[in-house]
Design an enzyme around this catalytic site. Structure first.
Site, short mmCIF file in Angstrom:
data_model
loop_
_atom_site.label_atom_id
_atom_site.label_comp_id
_atom_site.label_asym_id
_atom_site.label_seq_id
_atom_site.Cartn_x
_atom_site.Cartn_y
_atom_site.Cartn_z
CG HIS A 262 -1.81 1.15 1.36
ND1 HIS A 262 -3.14 1.12 1.00
CD2 HIS A 262 -1.60 2.43 1.80
CE1 HIS A 262 -3.69 2.30 1.20
NE2 HIS A 262 -2.78 3.12 1.70
CD GLU A 263 1.70 3.70 3.66
OE1 GLU A 263 1.99 4.80 3.14
OE2 GLU A 263 0.59 3.49 4.23
CD GLU A 292 -5.71 5.61 0.63
OE1 GLU A 292 -4.81 6.50 0.77
OE2 GLU A 292 -5.70 4.57 1.29
ZN ZN Z 1 -3.08 5.21 1.96
#
Ligand code: ZN
Length: 498
Positions: A262-263, A292
């Site tokens: 995710h990061e 996001e």
């Molecule tokens: Zn995030």
């Protein structure tokens, strides 16, 4: 006019440098600050925050902006630069410094009360602080100004140029389909095996695997690094310095690897956003929702897909033979994609996650409009939880007190998580149209094909266009939640046979 523009660019470069210095101090605070240095560090940080505020709101900036009356005549990048500089200047000058300071003070206080209330699972301890915060946020909304809804200027902080009404339309368009899918999954009666995810996964090996995946994704370690912090985040300290943090749980596989991926998605976006836009305010993500979308595209759409694990699962199994020797690829894939309505947002799967966001959006809008009083919040929360998730929190800690965001007055932030999911599915559909062999390539471990497409269509533009326009340019259509629902329905009807 040209002179005014180049002077503005010089001012912006200094603002960028200062904000990167601020980011470095914060990164250090989260990753390695000695315990007794906390107070000193917070004084250093508030000094930098004050300097930044003064630079951004400098009278000279307003005078220079007034000398550029018709940005339409400028080239694309300059016009976007002026638009974004003016936007930042406008928002910061509208809010009195007194209000900013008071919100920061109240935010710190209310965070302490929240910690206390959460450990006692008693909302009434937190309620007076939250009341103060909500009233300051209302003042903030009035200072910023709005025409249709008080929520507009707050949403605009995180998702620039998007209106609440549009968000409501988007949410209303996918919610019935989403509820239908959740109901079908529950009725399917097929519970994937997830027990193996809680076996022993030594930290050092999790890190080794996470780094392998980041390398394959195209995260550039020569311009970044990976560390550990209590809450994972990505931060930009300069165009050549974008850092990630993650956390590992030796007894639960999902948090470390999917947090890292995710990061990594955020990090690759930031590393690419600098490529075309120099050291200016345009070298940044278009919005929180677009940011996001990059992290969730990598984490969920790619990182929880069968092609991805066709390549990576044999490698993972080599690292963790004891935990995974009796788990085949199909079982693993179904396990990491198990769907189960739960009380806690941060532990939710990619399907039910969005119900948690709808719940928060409904409540924070009602709080802001005044149709819901802070003292009635726990009851309203539980009611929404029963309605949307079919679950009643046993106490405030598992319900209304689970998130920290409202302590800081960050109202308007939650919807960007779902916008990210929606954008990610639409971008992936466009990527598949452009690259017919996409899944075959991913199954061979070729993730560069993904990064290259995103770099071209999304990353290099930085903030050149508002997120909605960027989506239109990249996919040929405005944001359409049907893509997300198509993606979920196809994936989960296969997993659940529903
Ligand atoms: Zn995030």
């Amino acid at each position: 006019m040209n002179e005014a523009l180049s002077r503005l660019k010089e001012m912006d470069t200094e603002i960028q440098h200062l904000s990167h210095i601020e980011a470095l101090l914060s990164w250090d605070q989260e990753t390695g600050l000695p315990p007794l240095a906390v107070e000193e560090r917070s004084r250093q940080l508030s000094l930098i925050a004050g300097l930044l505020h003064d630079r951004i709101t400098a009278e000279q900036a307003g005078e220079l902006l007034a000398k550029i009356p018709a940005p339409e005549g400028l080239p694309d990048a300059d016009r976007a630069f002026v638009r974004e500089f003016a936007r930042r200047y406008d928002r910061k000058t509208r809010v009195p410094k007194k209000l900013v300071v008071e919100l920061a003070r109240q935010g710190a206080l209310s965070q302490n009360r929240w910690v206390e209330a959460r450990s006692a699972s008693d909302f009434s301890i937190f309620a007076p602080s939250l009341e103060a915060v909500v009233s300051l946020v209302r003042e903030m909304a009035s200072a910023l100004g709005w025409e249709e809804q008080a929520y507009d200027p707050l949403l605009d902080e995180y998702e620039p140029y998007m209106k609440t009404q549009e968000l409501e339309r988007i949410f209303a368009a996918f919610l019935p389909r989403l509820k239908g899918l959740v109901a079908r999954i529950a009725a399917a009666g097929r519970e994937p095996d997830t027990a193996f995810l809680s076996r022993s996964f030594p930290l050092a090996l999790q890190e080794k695997f996470g780094r392998q995946v980041l390398e394959a994704m195209g995260y550039d370690f020569r311009r970044g690094r990976l560390d550990v912090s209590a809450h994972p985040f990505t931060t930009k300290l300069g165009n050549a310095d974008v850092r990630l943090t993650t956390r590992y749980n030796p007894e639960y596989f999902n948090s470390g690897i999917f947090g890292t991926i995710h990061e990594g998605g955020h990090g690759i976006y930031e590393q690419g956003a600098g490529a075309g836009q120099g050291d200016t305010l345009l070298a940044d993500g278009a919005s929180m929702g677009m940011h996001e979308s990059q992290s969730r595209l990598y984490e969920n759409v790619i990182g929880r897909s069968l092609p991805f694990w066709k390549y990576f699962y044999p490698r993972l199994r080599e690292l963790f033979p004891a935990a995974l020797k009796d788990v085949d690829l199909k079982t693993f894939y179904r396990g990491i994609n198990a769907v189960r309505p739960s009380l806690i947002r941060v532990e939710a799967d990619e399907v039910t996650y969005n119900l948690h966001i709808v719940l928060r959006f409904n409540l924070e809008k009602a709080l802001l409009e005044g149709s819901l009083a802070v003292r009635d919040l726990p009851e309203a929360w539980n009611q929404q939880s029963a309605e949307l998730l079919g679950l009643m929190p046993p106490g405030d800690a598992e319900g209304v007190l689970q998130d920290i965001h409202w302590c800081w007055g960050a109202i308007g932030y939650f919807p960007t998580y779902t916008l990210g999911n929606l954008y990610s599915a639409q971008l992936y559909a466009a990527m598949q149209r452009d690259l017919p062999d996409l899944e075959k390539e991913v199954a061979k471990g070729n993730l560069e094909i993904v990064r290259a497409w995103l770099a071209e269509k999304i990353h290099k533009a930085g903030r050149l266009y508002p997120a909605g326009e960027l989506c239109l340019r990249a996919t040929g259509e405005e944001l359409d939640p049907a893509y997300f629902m198509d993606y979920l329905e196809a994936k989960y009807s296969e997993i659940y046979g529903s």
